[in-house]
Design an enzyme around this catalytic site. Sequence first.
Site, mmCIF file in Angstrom:
data_model
loop_
_atom_site.group_PDB
_atom_site.id
_atom_site.type_symbol
_atom_site.label_atom_id
_atom_site.label_comp_id
_atom_site.label_asym_id
_atom_site.label_seq_id
_atom_site.Cartn_x
_atom_site.Cartn_y
_atom_site.Cartn_z
ATOM 1 N N LEU A 36 47.064 35.693 47.068
ATOM 2 C CA LEU A 36 48.364 36.423 47.216
ATOM 3 C C LEU A 36 48.957 36.593 45.998
ATOM 4 C CD1 LEU A 36 49.346 35.374 50.909
ATOM 5 C CD2 LEU A 36 48.073 37.637 50.137
ATOM 6 N N THR A 37 48.406 37.002 45.064
ATOM 7 C CA THR A 37 49.179 37.099 43.652
ATOM 8 C C THR A 37 50.060 38.486 44.003
ATOM 9 O OG1 THR A 37 47.546 38.942 42.797
ATOM 10 C CG2 THR A 37 47.054 36.651 42.392
ATOM 11 N N THR A 131 33.199 46.964 37.899
ATOM 12 C CA THR A 131 33.751 48.195 37.253
ATOM 13 C C THR A 131 33.063 48.823 36.446
ATOM 14 O OG1 THR A 131 35.656 48.668 36.044
ATOM 15 C CG2 THR A 131 34.879 46.752 35.634
ATOM 16 N N GLU A 133 34.303 49.998 33.886
ATOM 17 C CA GLU A 133 35.176 49.578 32.364
ATOM 18 C C GLU A 133 34.131 48.506 31.536
ATOM 19 O OE1 GLU A 133 38.926 48.952 31.929
ATOM 20 O OE2 GLU A 133 39.493 50.280 33.505
ATOM 21 N N LEU A 196 47.915 54.420 37.663
ATOM 22 C CA LEU A 196 48.375 55.803 37.562
ATOM 23 C C LEU A 196 49.003 56.572 38.822
ATOM 24 C CD1 LEU A 196 48.830 57.923 35.468
ATOM 25 C CD2 LEU A 196 46.454 58.810 36.161
ATOM 26 N N TYR A 213 50.161 58.198 28.828
ATOM 27 C CA TYR A 213 49.861 57.581 27.499
ATOM 28 C C TYR A 213 48.903 58.738 26.443
ATOM 29 C CZ TYR A 213 50.291 53.186 30.253
ATOM 30 O OH TYR A 213 50.462 52.160 31.054
ATOM 31 N N ASP A 287 50.218 55.274 23.255
ATOM 32 C CA ASP A 287 49.009 54.993 23.793
ATOM 33 C C ASP A 287 48.722 53.485 24.228
ATOM 34 O OD1 ASP A 287 46.731 55.680 25.042
ATOM 35 O OD2 ASP A 287 45.973 56.731 23.199
ATOM 36 N N GLY A 290 43.370 50.195 22.487
ATOM 37 C CA GLY A 290 41.908 50.084 22.729
ATOM 38 C C GLY A 290 41.589 51.051 24.135
HETATM 39 P P1 NAD Z 1 44.024 44.270 43.374
HETATM 40 O O1 NAD Z 1 44.590 43.860 42.133
HETATM 41 O O2 NAD Z 1 44.653 45.466 44.138
HETATM 42 O O3 NAD Z 1 43.392 43.123 44.285
HETATM 43 C C1 NAD Z 1 43.089 41.992 43.860
HETATM 44 C C2 NAD Z 1 43.301 40.713 44.936
HETATM 45 O O4 NAD Z 1 42.655 39.685 44.556
HETATM 46 C C3 NAD Z 1 44.734 40.645 45.407
HETATM 47 O O5 NAD Z 1 44.852 40.411 46.661
HETATM 48 C C4 NAD Z 1 45.017 39.210 44.823
HETATM 49 O O6 NAD Z 1 45.928 38.514 45.411
HETATM 50 C C5 NAD Z 1 43.391 38.627 44.840
HETATM 51 N N1 NAD Z 1 43.325 37.399 44.125
HETATM 52 C C6 NAD Z 1 43.664 37.580 42.664
HETATM 53 N N2 NAD Z 1 43.517 36.449 42.000
HETATM 54 C C7 NAD Z 1 42.849 35.549 43.060
HETATM 55 C C8 NAD Z 1 42.416 34.162 43.058
HETATM 56 N N3 NAD Z 1 42.505 33.562 41.892
HETATM 57 N N4 NAD Z 1 41.954 33.851 44.025
HETATM 58 C C9 NAD Z 1 41.899 34.629 45.432
HETATM 59 N N5 NAD Z 1 42.349 35.852 45.269
HETATM 60 C C10 NAD Z 1 42.993 36.300 43.957
HETATM 61 O O7 NAD Z 1 42.519 44.706 42.905
HETATM 62 P P2 NAD Z 1 41.449 46.122 43.624
HETATM 63 O O8 NAD Z 1 42.035 47.125 42.800
HETATM 64 O O9 NAD Z 1 41.489 45.986 44.769
HETATM 65 O O10 NAD Z 1 40.083 45.529 42.884
HETATM 66 C C11 NAD Z 1 39.292 44.995 43.518
HETATM 67 C C12 NAD Z 1 38.027 44.538 42.853
HETATM 68 O O11 NAD Z 1 37.304 45.923 42.381
HETATM 69 C C13 NAD Z 1 38.336 43.698 41.406
HETATM 70 O O12 NAD Z 1 37.214 42.884 41.175
HETATM 71 C C14 NAD Z 1 38.228 45.123 40.412
HETATM 72 O O13 NAD Z 1 37.950 44.377 39.273
HETATM 73 C C15 NAD Z 1 37.301 46.022 41.112
HETATM 74 N N6 NAD Z 1 37.476 47.401 40.619
HETATM 75 C C16 NAD Z 1 38.443 48.264 40.927
HETATM 76 C C17 NAD Z 1 38.710 49.429 40.525
HETATM 77 C C18 NAD Z 1 39.949 50.008 40.829
HETATM 78 O O14 NAD Z 1 40.116 51.283 40.662
HETATM 79 N N7 NAD Z 1 41.159 49.348 41.595
HETATM 80 C C19 NAD Z 1 37.798 50.188 40.056
HETATM 81 C C20 NAD Z 1 36.584 49.265 39.748
HETATM 82 C C21 NAD Z 1 36.468 48.158 40.095
HETATM 83 O O1 DAU Z 2 37.635 52.503 35.725
HETATM 84 C C1 DAU Z 2 37.583 51.378 36.791
HETATM 85 C C2 DAU Z 2 39.084 50.735 36.478
HETATM 86 O O2 DAU Z 2 40.135 51.535 36.888
HETATM 87 C C3 DAU Z 2 39.062 49.245 37.100
HETATM 88 O O3 DAU Z 2 38.351 48.526 36.902
HETATM 89 C C4 DAU Z 2 40.588 49.003 37.034
HETATM 90 O O4 DAU Z 2 40.678 47.572 37.902
HETATM 91 C C5 DAU Z 2 41.807 49.907 37.504
HETATM 92 O O5 DAU Z 2 42.855 49.230 37.133
HETATM 93 C C6 DAU Z 2 41.571 51.200 36.730
HETATM 94 O O6 DAU Z 2 41.765 50.916 35.255
HETATM 95 P P1 DAU Z 2 42.468 52.171 34.565
HETATM 96 O O7 DAU Z 2 43.082 51.592 33.342
HETATM 97 O O8 DAU Z 2 41.547 53.343 34.278
HETATM 98 O O9 DAU Z 2 43.481 52.527 35.557
HETATM 99 P P2 DAU Z 2 44.953 52.789 35.283
HETATM 100 O O10 DAU Z 2 45.634 53.262 36.778
HETATM 101 O O11 DAU Z 2 45.937 51.725 34.821
HETATM 102 O O12 DAU Z 2 45.071 54.075 34.386
HETATM 103 C C7 DAU Z 2 44.277 55.430 34.537
HETATM 104 C C8 DAU Z 2 44.483 56.168 33.414
HETATM 105 O O13 DAU Z 2 45.859 56.545 33.130
HETATM 106 C C9 DAU Z 2 44.346 55.361 32.195
HETATM 107 O O14 DAU Z 2 43.684 56.322 31.140
HETATM 108 C C10 DAU Z 2 45.493 55.032 31.520
HETATM 109 C C11 DAU Z 2 46.370 56.147 32.242
HETATM 110 N N1 DAU Z 2 47.925 55.973 32.499
HETATM 111 C C12 DAU Z 2 47.953 54.807 33.262
HETATM 112 C C13 DAU Z 2 49.405 54.228 33.530
HETATM 113 C C14 DAU Z 2 49.526 53.104 34.488
HETATM 114 C C15 DAU Z 2 48.877 56.562 31.745
HETATM 115 O O15 DAU Z 2 48.847 57.405 31.309
HETATM 116 N N2 DAU Z 2 50.359 56.149 32.514
HETATM 117 C C16 DAU Z 2 50.559 54.965 33.088
HETATM 118 O O16 DAU Z 2 51.737 54.688 33.380
#
Ligand code: NAD
Ligand code: DAU
Length: 351
Positions: A36-37, A131, A133, A196, A213, A287, A290
């Site tokens: 629960l971060t 991911t 990424e 985003l 960005y 921006d 990286g």
């Molecule tokens: P999120 O940040 O919404 O949730 C992460 C969860 O992990 C939270 O509930 C947090 O409390 C828990 N957590 C963090 N540190 C912990 C710890 N030390 N021990 C136990 N729990 C912990 O993340 P999300 O967007 O749901 O992503 C889930 C997974 O999918 C991640 O591994 C992320 O890298 C991957 N992923 C996410 C996306 C995306 O677009 N959101 C895309 C590709 C991959």
């Molecule tokens: O590709 C998978 C990844 O997607 C996951 O592994 C990550 O956990 C997840 O956070 C997401 O990463 P991104 O950096 O792509 O997501 P984010 O929503 O932060 O940004 C999406 C795009 O929008 C990115 O090109 C940055 C841009 N952006 C983001 C924010 C928060 C903006 O232009 N303005 C913003 O305020």
Amino acid sequence: MNRILVTGGAGFIGSNFVRYLLNNDSGCCIVNLDSLTYAGNPLSLSDCEQEGRYSFVHGDILDRALLERLFDEFAFTGVIHFAAESHVDRSILGPEAFIDTNIKGTFNLVDVACNHWKKNPEFCRFHHISTDEVYGSLGETGAFSETTPYDPSSPYSASKASSDHLVKAYNRTYGLPSVITNCSNNYGPYQFPEKLIPLMILNIMEKKALPVYGRGENIRDWLYVEDHCSAIWKVFCDGKDGETYNVGGGAERKNIEIVHFLCDLVDQKLGHTGGSSSRELIEYVQDRPGHDFRYAIDASKLKNDLGWEPAFTFEEALEETVDWYLANMEWVNNVRSGAYRDWIDTNYAKR
Ligand code: NAD
Ligand code: DAU
């Protein structure tokens, strides 16, 4: 009965997955371990708490003794590992938590799971959620396949790459049954409003600046979270041991196209008429360092080998997502408020 440890199940994708699994497979019970971060919200699963096949443990994957106790107590037959620090911008400002949770935490989990598997042949799968990424950035053309070399740009993606390598190493060295899925950007309900799409929806509603960005030209390949959940379950059940599968939604969009779409859609839903448009709130800001230019997923392996394809189209699922946020401002306000953290500490004792 499959006894599955889900880590990070109170986060965005994890909570959607827990609900998906409870609704789609009656042969599973789930233990959700989450520390629960700021990103983890038990409220995201309040509708599942009465379900007998679901239990929640407030704890940390960095706590090895706790992991050992849980594996002994529940004799898990599988692990689906979502827990992570997930936000790229936060990893640039403070990488250490990413190294701790994403690398050391994954090491703890995979190592404890491996010891458990050696004594419990019923254990069939360690599924690591990762991911796209890890592959770095694409130019104008091409797409990431499972054989694209790793080339991470941010501390976040470097930590996820490291965790992928650990899981692969445990498969090759010790034989731990495992799979990895690498997916593109998810969107949908219960996403913390720093990413985003939810950030833009809420800022439009609240008439705040919309920070884009650079010039908004960067491209992401968007995946509806429910499609991601169905892909995960397909790979968990039918994926080949030791393999990686890429998961994508087939919906490449420039960031600025998404922001424009959301401005027009939210304006229309809120009846914001009279000449001014929320597009006027857009501010082009410095921006991200990286900043990867483009992500695109080649998901043909998942389609050809396991028959999975996304079921949702981007604009329809994005509209459903907007509707969800408009209807769930109580959830939004709770997860954004400091008082809510006190409520968690009172109601969810740490193990
Ligand atoms: P999120 O940040 O919404 O949730 C992460 C969860 O992990 C939270 O509930 C947090 O409390 C828990 N957590 C963090 N540190 C912990 C710890 N030390 N021990 C136990 N729990 C912990 O993340 P999300 O967007 O749901 O992503 C889930 C997974 O999918 C991640 O591994 C992320 O890298 C991957 N992923 C996410 C996306 C995306 O677009 N959101 C895309 C590709 C991959
Ligand atoms: O590709 C998978 C990844 O997607 C996951 O592994 C990550 O956990 C997840 O956070 C997401 O990463 P991104 O950096 O792509 O997501 P984010 O929503 O932060 O940004 C999406 C795009 O929008 C990115 O090109 C940055 C841009 N952006 C983001 C924010 C928060 C903006 O232009 N303005 C913003 O305020």
